[in-house]
Each structure stands twice: as structure tokens, then as C-alpha cells.
Design a protein around this motif. Structure first.
Motif, PDB file in Angstrom:
ATOM      1  N   UNK A 152       1.124  -1.320   0.264  1.00  0.00           N
ATOM      2  CA  UNK A 152       0.084   0.411   0.195  1.00  0.00           C
ATOM      3  C   UNK A 152       0.689   1.373  -0.125  1.00  0.00           C
ATOM      4  N   UNK A 153       1.601   1.681   0.806  1.00  0.00           N
ATOM      5  CA  UNK A 153       3.115   2.565   1.238  1.00  0.00           C
ATOM      6  C   UNK A 153       3.371   2.724  -0.510  1.00  0.00           C
ATOM      7  N   UNK A 154       3.902   1.691  -0.811  1.00  0.00           N
ATOM      8  CA  UNK A 154       5.275   1.775  -2.204  1.00  0.00           C
ATOM      9  C   UNK A 154       4.241   2.209  -3.826  1.00  0.00           C
ATOM     10  N   UNK A 155       3.558   1.393  -3.666  1.00  0.00           N
ATOM     11  CA  UNK A 155       2.163   1.737  -4.600  1.00  0.00           C
ATOM     12  C   UNK A 155       1.281   2.616  -4.840  1.00  0.00           C
ATOM     13  N   UNK A 156       1.128   3.914  -3.637  1.00  0.00           N
ATOM     14  CA  UNK A 156       0.406   5.124  -3.649  1.00  0.00           C
ATOM     15  C   UNK A 156       1.906   6.009  -4.149  1.00  0.00           C
ATOM     16  N   UNK A 157       3.187   5.869  -3.543  1.00  0.00           N
ATOM     17  CA  UNK A 157       4.192   6.342  -3.269  1.00  0.00           C
ATOM     18  C   UNK A 157       4.289   6.995  -5.398  1.00  0.00           C
ATOM     19  N   UNK A 158       4.474   5.232  -5.839  1.00  0.00           N
ATOM     20  CA  UNK A 158       4.850   5.693  -7.037  1.00  0.00           C
ATOM     21  C   UNK A 158       4.253   5.666  -7.892  1.00  0.00           C
ATOM     22  N   UNK A 159       2.699   5.245  -7.678  1.00  0.00           N
ATOM     23  CA  UNK A 159       1.246   4.815  -8.696  1.00  0.00           C
ATOM     24  C   UNK A 159       1.717   4.563  -9.589  1.00  0.00           C
ATOM     25  N   UNK A 160       2.802   3.715 -10.375  1.00  0.00           N
ATOM     26  CA  UNK A 160       2.954   3.891 -11.247  1.00  0.00           C
ATOM     27  C   UNK A 160       3.432   2.074 -11.082  1.00  0.00           C
ATOM     28  N   UNK A 161       2.752   1.312 -11.758  1.00  0.00           N
ATOM     29  CA  UNK A 161       2.530  -0.343 -11.809  1.00  0.00           C
ATOM     30  C   UNK A 161       4.451  -1.044 -12.322  1.00  0.00           C
ATOM     31  N   UNK A 162       4.434  -0.312 -13.471  1.00  0.00           N
ATOM     32  CA  UNK A 162       5.314  -1.015 -14.376  1.00  0.00           C
ATOM     33  C   UNK A 162       6.675  -0.401 -12.803  1.00  0.00           C
ATOM     34  N   UNK A 163       6.487   0.149 -12.881  1.00  0.00           N
ATOM     35  CA  UNK A 163       8.029   1.155 -12.127  1.00  0.00           C
ATOM     36  C   UNK A 163       7.748  -0.423 -10.837  1.00  0.00           C
ATOM     37  N   UNK A 164       6.798  -0.349  -9.836  1.00  0.00           N
ATOM     38  CA  UNK A 164       6.349  -1.713  -9.157  1.00  0.00           C
ATOM     39  C   UNK A 164       6.675  -3.172  -9.435  1.00  0.00           C
ATOM     40  N   UNK A 165       6.033  -3.101 -10.695  1.00  0.00           N
ATOM     41  CA  UNK A 165       5.930  -4.754 -10.848  1.00  0.00           C
ATOM     42  C   UNK A 165       7.121  -4.842 -11.876  1.00  0.00           C
ATOM     43  N   UNK A 166       7.934  -4.042 -12.459  1.00  0.00           N
ATOM     44  CA  UNK A 166       9.109  -4.496 -13.268  1.00  0.00           C
ATOM     45  C   UNK A 166       9.756  -3.852 -13.889  1.00  0.00           C
ATOM     46  N   UNK A 167      10.715  -3.997 -12.926  1.00  0.00           N
ATOM     47  CA  UNK A 167      11.650  -2.787 -13.121  1.00  0.00           C
ATOM     48  C   UNK A 167      13.022  -3.740 -12.707  1.00  0.00           C
ATOM     49  N   UNK A 168      13.529  -3.464 -13.465  1.00  0.00           N
ATOM     50  CA  UNK A 168      14.806  -4.237 -14.006  1.00  0.00           C
ATOM     51  C   UNK A 168      15.777  -4.452 -12.034  1.00  0.00           C
ATOM     52  N   UNK A 169      15.948  -3.381 -11.808  1.00  0.00           N
ATOM     53  CA  UNK A 169      17.338  -3.119 -10.510  1.00  0.00           C
ATOM     54  C   UNK A 169      17.082  -3.561  -9.653  1.00  0.00           C
ATOM     55  N   UNK A 170      18.364  -4.451  -9.582  1.00  0.00           N
ATOM     56  CA  UNK A 170      18.744  -5.266  -8.801  1.00  0.00           C
ATOM     57  C   UNK A 170      19.379  -5.488  -7.111  1.00  0.00           C
ATOM     58  N   UNK A 171      18.180  -4.879  -5.916  1.00  0.00           N
ATOM     59  CA  UNK A 171      19.429  -4.291  -4.480  1.00  0.00           C
ATOM     60  C   UNK A 171      20.479  -5.399  -4.417  1.00  0.00           C
ATOM     61  N   UNK A 172      21.184  -5.184  -4.877  1.00  0.00           N
ATOM     62  CA  UNK A 172      22.481  -6.365  -4.447  1.00  0.00           C
ATOM     63  C   UNK A 172      23.121  -5.989  -2.991  1.00  0.00           C
ATOM     64  N   UNK A 173      22.457  -5.014  -2.597  1.00  0.00           N
ATOM     65  CA  UNK A 173      22.782  -5.295  -0.862  1.00  0.00           C
ATOM     66  C   UNK A 173      22.756  -5.679  -0.255  1.00  0.00           C
ATOM     67  N   UNK A 174      21.528  -6.063  -0.696  1.00  0.00           N
ATOM     68  CA  UNK A 174      20.445  -7.171   0.352  1.00  0.00           C
ATOM     69  C   UNK A 174      20.819  -8.794  -0.432  1.00  0.00           C
ATOM     70  N   UNK A 175      20.676  -8.826  -1.584  1.00  0.00           N
ATOM     71  CA  UNK A 175      20.574  -9.857  -1.601  1.00  0.00           C
ATOM     72  C   UNK A 175      21.453  -9.948  -2.899  1.00  0.00           C
ATOM     73  N   UNK A 176      22.640 -11.157  -3.555  1.00  0.00           N
ATOM     74  CA  UNK A 176      23.708 -11.299  -4.257  1.00  0.00           C
ATOM     75  C   UNK A 176      23.734 -12.350  -4.991  1.00  0.00           C
ATOM     76  N   UNK A 177      22.309 -13.329  -4.771  1.00  0.00           N
ATOM     77  CA  UNK A 177      22.045 -13.695  -5.363  1.00  0.00           C
ATOM     78  C   UNK A 177      22.775 -15.560  -4.542  1.00  0.00           C
TER      79      UNK A 177
END
Ligand code: FE2
Length: 372
Positions: A152-177
């Protein structure tokens, strides 16, 4: 002498009001799954679900009042032998398995997938924006889980489904595979805080003393996958209750074991909301409402709280749980037993009697007349 005022044309008269857009509500409706609201749910295992394509099974999106709209809960069931379609999103998700067994694959790069198995009571977080698939490994039993998310917070803040559900960014500081990302015991920090990515079973996880909250209570705080959200597991003895306290919105308190009830009220409000619970119930205390959990059954009561805020990363603007075990008289958020309305203890005694159980609060609550 009257002063003549020349009339000024009203330039706003013909303008339409600015539309108020709730991007999360739009998303929620577009998912097609049932939407459930209310104050609490008595049994997540029995919650009626409907087809939810994104999850590869059936599900429901739950918005309980106490969230204040900051987070939500997705209840999902994967059919025997079924699997979800790969999904990823910019919001965080903490998953607790209600029933069934299976495995999850998680990846940023599909040549480096982490994979792990889970069963009833498992808790894990999918790292933010990692792709994931959830498999039910049983050919007979469905697998049901709940995910508490900050969608709810993230979708309201960015209000763009492409950004929320189809975003290529990899948060490697959180998970490196890392293939063993969901293995290992985790690291226990001072203050009963466990940093880990996977808990095999929250029903049996080791807890630690938390005397200040009362009720002979034990607890472990859990920080998952470098999330902004956090979790904890607490347990308290039969015939006891914990001290009332208050904090920000969005803590989904899911009952794991035991029988009892919670009271919730606004400061100064005489009437209190009472939620009776047993395993599978979930209640979310509204922002700044005092709440208190009572074990009126014969066995220890244990619950899992999936919260909007974690401990490791400070959430600016979000109401933190500071002073959670410090008296309100000292600027904290807790009501000590001796400062509590005696009517609360009377209600507890009546509830115990109706379950044939005995009070064990002697010496803690000044007006307790129990012999134990
Ligand atoms: Fe709480």
C-alpha cells in the motif's frame, strides 16, 4: 456613504475538483482477488479465497483497520502440485506458512537461483524486487501462506505499476544471489534480535526472557532480508497477560498457539474492543491504541507479529515503537499493571473461569486475589 465594491469574476466557478487517486485501491481491484476488510480475522486457515492469477492459485487481499493503510496481508493458497508464476515487486513481503509444504526459488539473475524448502510455521522474506516462484511439493495437500507487505505504501507513493512490478533494478546490498541465502542459523544480537533470512518454524523457534513486558513472557525480534519491515515472536504463560502498550500502525499479530483474547482501546476511551482468539486469528492494533494480550487457556500462548517497521533501518516519519517496555508515566508506551483499570483484571478472571483455568498474576497485579 456606501463604498461601491466592484465585483471580481469567480475564475474557479467552472473548474472541476481535482480527482483524488488511490493507486493502491486501483491495483487491488485490478488483481481480481477477493478484498477483505475488518477489525480482525478469527481464522486465516478458513478465510474464503478466490482465483488470483498473479499468485498462481487462490487468494485474498486483506486490509485490516489497524493498518491505517500502510501495509496489507495477502493470503494465498497453492493447489497440490501447483506453483506460482514468477513474480517480482519493489515492495517488501514477509511470508509465514500456515499449512502445507513446498519450496521457493528466488533470483535476480536466472542463472543464480537460491532455492529452499519450507513447511508449516516457516517464516521468510523474499528480498525486495527479486523474482520468485513458490511450489507446493505435495500432490495431495494445498499449501496456504500469508504475506504481510508494504505494497500500500509503495504503490501509493510511486503510482506506477511498471516501476513497482517490472523494474530491472537489483538490490545487491540486500541479496547477491547466494545459493545459501536462506540457510544457516542467523545471527543473534543483543536485545533478543535475530538477523536471518529464514526461520524453519516460528512455533518452535528459541525465545528469550522479556521480563519488562510482564506475563512471564519470552520473545525474539526477527530482522529478515535487510528489510525495512520487521517481525517478532512472543510467548506468555497460561493464566497471565502482558502489559498494555501502544505503537504505530500495521503490526499484524497472528496467533500461533494458545487460547485467549486481546483488548484494544483509545487512550481515555471507556469502551474497549475485545477480540477472542485461537491459532489462526490475526488482529492489528490501530495506531496509538493501547492493546493487551490475555492467555485464558491452559497452555502457553504464542504469536507472530509482522510489523510495518523493523529495528535495523529507521523509518523516518513512521511511528516507532520506542519505549515499548517503559511506563507511559516515564514517557514510554506501556501501562504498568498497577496503573491499569481494575476492571481489566476482573474481566480476565471471568474469562479464566469460563475456560476452567486459573489466574497466575498474584504478586504482579495489586488487586489480584489468586492463590497462585
Ligand atoms: Fe503491540
Amino acid at each position: 456613504m456606501a463604498i461601491e465594491v466592484s465585483s471580481v469574476p469567480d475564475t474557479t466557478a467552472s473548474l472541476e475538483p481535482l480527482e483524488k487517486i488511490d493507486a493502491y485501491e486501483h491495483w487491488q481491484k485490478s488483481e481480481g482477488a477477493p478484498i477483505v476488510s475488518g477489525f480482525y480475522i478469527q481464522d486465516l486457515n478458513a478465510l474464503e479465497l478466490g482465483r488470483w492469477e498473479r499468485k498462481g492459485g487462490s487468494g485474498a487481499i486483506v486490509n485490516l483497520e489497524g493498518t491505517g493503510g500502510v501495509n496489507d496481508m495477502h493470503v494465498v493458497e497453492i493447489a497440490p502440485g501447483g506453483a506460482s508464476v514468477p513474480d517480482r515487486h519493489i515492495y517488501e513481503s514477509m511470508i509465514y506458512v500456515l499449512s502445507g509444504r513446498g519450496s521457493t526459488q528466488v533470483w535476480y539473475d536466472d542463472k543464480r537461483k537460491a532455492s529452499f524448502e519450507w513447511g508449516p510455521g516457516s517464516l521468510f522474506a523474499v528480498p525486495i524486487n527479486a523474482s520468485y516462484r513458490i511450489f507446493n511439493s505435495s500432490g495431495v495437500q494445498p499449501a496456504r501462506y500469508v504475506a504481510v507487505t508494504n505494497a500500500p505504501t509503495i504503490i501509493s507513493l510511486f503510482h506506477n505499476h511498471g516501476f513497482v512490478f517490472d523494474n530491472p533494478y537489483q538490490f545487491e546490498d540486500r541479496f547477491g544471489g547466494e545459493h545459501d541465502f536462506f540457510a544457516g542459523e542467523g545471527t543473534l544480537h543483543r536485545g533478543r534480535t535475530l538477523e536471518t533470512n529464514f526461520v524453519p518454524n516460528v512455533h518452535t523457534i528459541q525465545l528469550h526472557d522479556w521480563k519488562a513486558r510482564g506475563g512471564g513472557g519470552t520473545n525474539v525480534m526477527i530482522e529478515l532480508a535487510q528489510n525495512s519491515m520487521g517481525a517478532h515472536v512472543s510467548q506468555f504463560k497460561p493464566g497471565t497477560y502482558k502489559k498494555a502498550h501502544r505503537h504505530g500502525p500495521g503490526a499484524h499479530v497472528i496467533i500461533l498457539d494458545g487460547v485467549g483474547f486481546s483488548l484494544l482501546w483509545r487512550e481515555g476511551d471507556e469502551s474497549r474492543q475485545k477480540c477472542d482468539w485461537r491459532p489462526g486469528a490475526v488482529v492489528v492494533p490501530p495506531e496509538n491504541w493501547f492493546h493487551e494480550h490475555f492467555n485464558s487457556g491452559p497452555d502457553p500462548a504464542r504469536y507472530l507479529a509482522l510489523r510495518f517497521t523493523g529495528l535495523h533501518f529507521k523509518q523516518r516519519g513512521a511511528h516507532q515503537s520506542g519505549g515499548a517496555d517503559v511506563s507511559v508515566k516515564l514517557g514510554g508506551a506501556q501501562i504498568e499493571y498497577e496503573d491499569e483499570d481494575p476492571a481489566i483484571h476482573e474481566l480476565f478472571e471471568r474469562e479464566l473461569a469460563s475456560h476452567g483455568a486459573v489466574c497466575r498474576m498474584k504478586g504482579l497485579v495489586p488487586w489480584c486475589k489468586s492463590a497462585l
